[in-house]
Scaffold this motif. Structure first.
Motif, PDB file in Angstrom:
ATOM      1  N   ALA A  85     -10.274  12.708 -49.203  1.00 42.22           N
ATOM      2  CA  ALA A  85      -9.510  13.651 -48.402  1.00 42.22           C
ATOM      3  C   ALA A  85      -8.829  12.931 -47.259  1.00 42.22           C
ATOM      4  CB  ALA A  85     -10.755  14.656 -47.774  1.00 42.22           C
ATOM      5  N   VAL A  86      -7.524  12.826 -47.350  1.00 45.73           N
ATOM      6  CA  VAL A  86      -6.832  12.067 -46.525  1.00 45.73           C
ATOM      7  C   VAL A  86      -5.661  12.760 -45.521  1.00 45.73           C
ATOM      8  CG1 VAL A  86      -5.146   9.958 -46.316  1.00 45.73           C
ATOM      9  CG2 VAL A  86      -6.979  10.145 -48.244  1.00 45.73           C
ATOM     10  N   TRP A 111      -3.953  14.009 -56.235  1.00 43.06           N
ATOM     11  CA  TRP A 111      -3.953  15.170 -57.123  1.00 43.06           C
ATOM     12  C   TRP A 111      -3.329  16.393 -56.380  1.00 43.06           C
ATOM     13  CZ3 TRP A 111      -5.211  17.277 -61.150  1.00 43.06           C
ATOM     14  CH2 TRP A 111      -5.961  18.367 -61.533  1.00 43.06           C
ATOM     15  N   ARG A 112      -3.517  16.553 -54.859  1.00 44.59           N
ATOM     16  CA  ARG A 112      -2.682  17.643 -54.423  1.00 44.59           C
ATOM     17  C   ARG A 112      -2.521  17.391 -52.885  1.00 44.59           C
ATOM     18  NH1 ARG A 112      -2.771  19.966 -58.696  1.00 44.59           N
ATOM     19  NH2 ARG A 112      -3.832  21.781 -59.402  1.00 44.59           N
ATOM     20  N   VAL A 113      -1.077  17.990 -52.491  1.00 50.59           N
ATOM     21  CA  VAL A 113      -0.996  17.688 -51.163  1.00 50.59           C
ATOM     22  C   VAL A 113      -0.853  19.285 -50.564  1.00 50.59           C
ATOM     23  CG1 VAL A 113       0.984  17.188 -49.780  1.00 50.59           C
ATOM     24  CG2 VAL A 113       0.636  15.727 -51.677  1.00 50.59           C
ATOM     25  N   VAL A 114      -1.452  19.436 -49.505  1.00 53.82           N
ATOM     26  CA  VAL A 114      -1.783  20.841 -48.706  1.00 53.82           C
ATOM     27  C   VAL A 114      -1.475  20.522 -47.380  1.00 53.82           C
ATOM     28  CG1 VAL A 114      -3.634  21.399 -50.583  1.00 53.82           C
ATOM     29  CG2 VAL A 114      -4.109  20.315 -48.432  1.00 53.82           C
ATOM     30  N   PRO A 115      -1.126  21.632 -46.694  1.00 51.76           N
ATOM     31  CA  PRO A 115      -1.098  21.609 -45.286  1.00 51.76           C
ATOM     32  C   PRO A 115      -2.512  21.072 -44.598  1.00 51.76           C
ATOM     33  CG  PRO A 115      -0.461  23.742 -45.924  1.00 51.76           C
ATOM     34  CD  PRO A 115      -0.868  22.942 -47.123  1.00 51.76           C
ATOM     35  N   ARG A 116      -2.467  20.471 -43.389  1.00 54.41           N
ATOM     36  CA  ARG A 116      -3.491  19.839 -42.875  1.00 54.41           C
ATOM     37  C   ARG A 116      -4.570  20.692 -42.648  1.00 54.41           C
ATOM     38  NH1 ARG A 116      -3.218  15.075 -38.208  1.00 54.41           N
ATOM     39  NH2 ARG A 116      -5.301  14.880 -37.996  1.00 54.41           N
ATOM     40  N   GLU A 117      -4.391  21.759 -42.314  1.00 54.81           N
ATOM     41  CA  GLU A 117      -5.669  22.858 -42.005  1.00 54.81           C
ATOM     42  C   GLU A 117      -6.027  23.323 -43.170  1.00 54.81           C
ATOM     43  OE1 GLU A 117      -1.792  25.251 -42.079  1.00 54.81           O
ATOM     44  OE2 GLU A 117      -2.320  23.408 -41.201  1.00 54.81           O
ATOM     45  N   GLN A 118      -5.709  22.858 -44.318  1.00 58.54           N
ATOM     46  CA  GLN A 118      -6.300  23.449 -45.864  1.00 58.54           C
ATOM     47  C   GLN A 118      -6.952  22.090 -46.314  1.00 58.54           C
ATOM     48  OE1 GLN A 118      -3.412  25.458 -48.262  1.00 58.54           O
ATOM     49  NE2 GLN A 118      -2.657  26.723 -46.410  1.00 58.54           N
ATOM     50  N   GLN A 144      -9.836  20.230 -46.151  1.00 54.66           N
ATOM     51  CA  GLN A 144     -11.209  20.198 -46.432  1.00 54.66           C
ATOM     52  C   GLN A 144     -11.333  21.093 -47.415  1.00 54.66           C
ATOM     53  OE1 GLN A 144     -13.272  17.743 -45.283  1.00 54.66           O
ATOM     54  NE2 GLN A 144     -11.613  16.822 -44.224  1.00 54.66           N
ATOM     55  N   ASP A 145     -10.785  22.009 -47.357  1.00 50.30           N
ATOM     56  CA  ASP A 145     -10.923  23.325 -48.332  1.00 50.30           C
ATOM     57  C   ASP A 145     -10.601  22.742 -49.848  1.00 50.30           C
ATOM     58  OD1 ASP A 145     -11.997  25.106 -46.670  1.00 50.30           O
ATOM     59  OD2 ASP A 145     -10.242  26.156 -46.181  1.00 50.30           O
TER      60      ASP A 145
END
Length: 251
Positions: A100-101, A174-181, A183-184
């Motif tokens: 998780a980067v 695999w996925r790129v998400v907003p930083r606050e998301q 860990q989830d």
């Protein structure tokens, strides 16, 4: 501060790096991280490991200041061996490892994610090997697992970075998400993996490693020999001193 392991839900272990200010790991930190990863993978109740970090970024590689403080090559040898052990611990972990980067993932960070089984990244994540700017060599082995061959070479020679979105287009993230998301999102993927039978997921990890076209341990060890040669010749110290004077840090 240091390396910690938690179990947020059944079947999932989270290994967290926390080495302020930039997660540049000292020699001891690399060995501690390797031990935590191996222990998590050996736990029969764990079916997936999430590798994450606290602070400004995921990983800034080796603690260069520790190398500069060393009067001999002890710190260099320790860092080389520590990185080798840790990258191998990710690769050899008995269960899949999800990285998780967030923020920067450079130098040794590429060794970690390149050997991981899956990568979830935040929108602000960037990846690169600034080794030539830091008087070092290595981890091209792992960068080559993230991008095509010619792009790997260009990034290596220029010390440029690439974004999480670019790696997503290459299929390595695999996925790129907003930083606050972040860990989830990482836990969601880990949960899906951990839902599999524990014995079977271990067999799957061993089987996939067994068909890898490149032996990542041998190829990385080969690269490390050139790092040591650069240090013995004095080239590495000259470049590292310039880097330290410039006061560069991952941003």
């Amino acid at each position: 501060m240091g390396v910690s392991t938690s179990a947020p839900e059944e079947g999932v272990a989270v290994v967290t790096m926390d080495f302020p200010p930039v997660n540049a790991l000292p020699v001891r930190g690399w060995y501690d991280l390797a031990a935590a990863l191996r222990a998590a993978g050996a736990d029969p109740g764990v079916r997936c490991v999430v590798l994450t970090a606290a602070g400004r970024g995921f990983n800034a590689g080796v603690d260069i200041k520790e190398l500069q403080r060393s009067a001999d090559h002890a710190a260099l040898i320790g860092a080389n061996r520590g990185c080798y052990e840790t990258f191998a611990a990710v690769y050899d972990c008995e269960v899949p490892v999800v990285a998780a980067v967030h923020g920067y993932c450079v130098g040794g960070g590429i060794g970690l994610v390149g050997n991981a089984d899956a990568i979830v990244a935040s929108e602000d994540a960037c990846f690169g090997l600034p080794e030539l700017d830091r008087g070092a060599l290595g981890a091209a082995t792992h960068l080559a697992r993230l991008v095509p061959q010619h792009l790997m070479r260009t990034l290596y020679y220029t010390s440029r970075t690439v974004t999480a979105h670019e790696l997503h287009r290459h299929g390595s993230v695999w996925r790129v998400v907003p930083r606050e998301q972040l860990q989830d999102a990482a836990l969601r993927l880990a949960r899906e993996i951990a839902a599999k039978d524990g014995s079977l997921i271990r067999l799957a990890k061993a089987a996939i490693n067994g068909i890898d076209p490149v032996d990542v341990r041998r190829s990385y060890r080969f690269e490390q020999g050139f790092t040591f040669e650069a240090n013995l010749s004095g080239v590495a110290d000259r470049v590292r001193d310039t880097f330290g004077t410039a006061g560069k840090e991952p941003s």
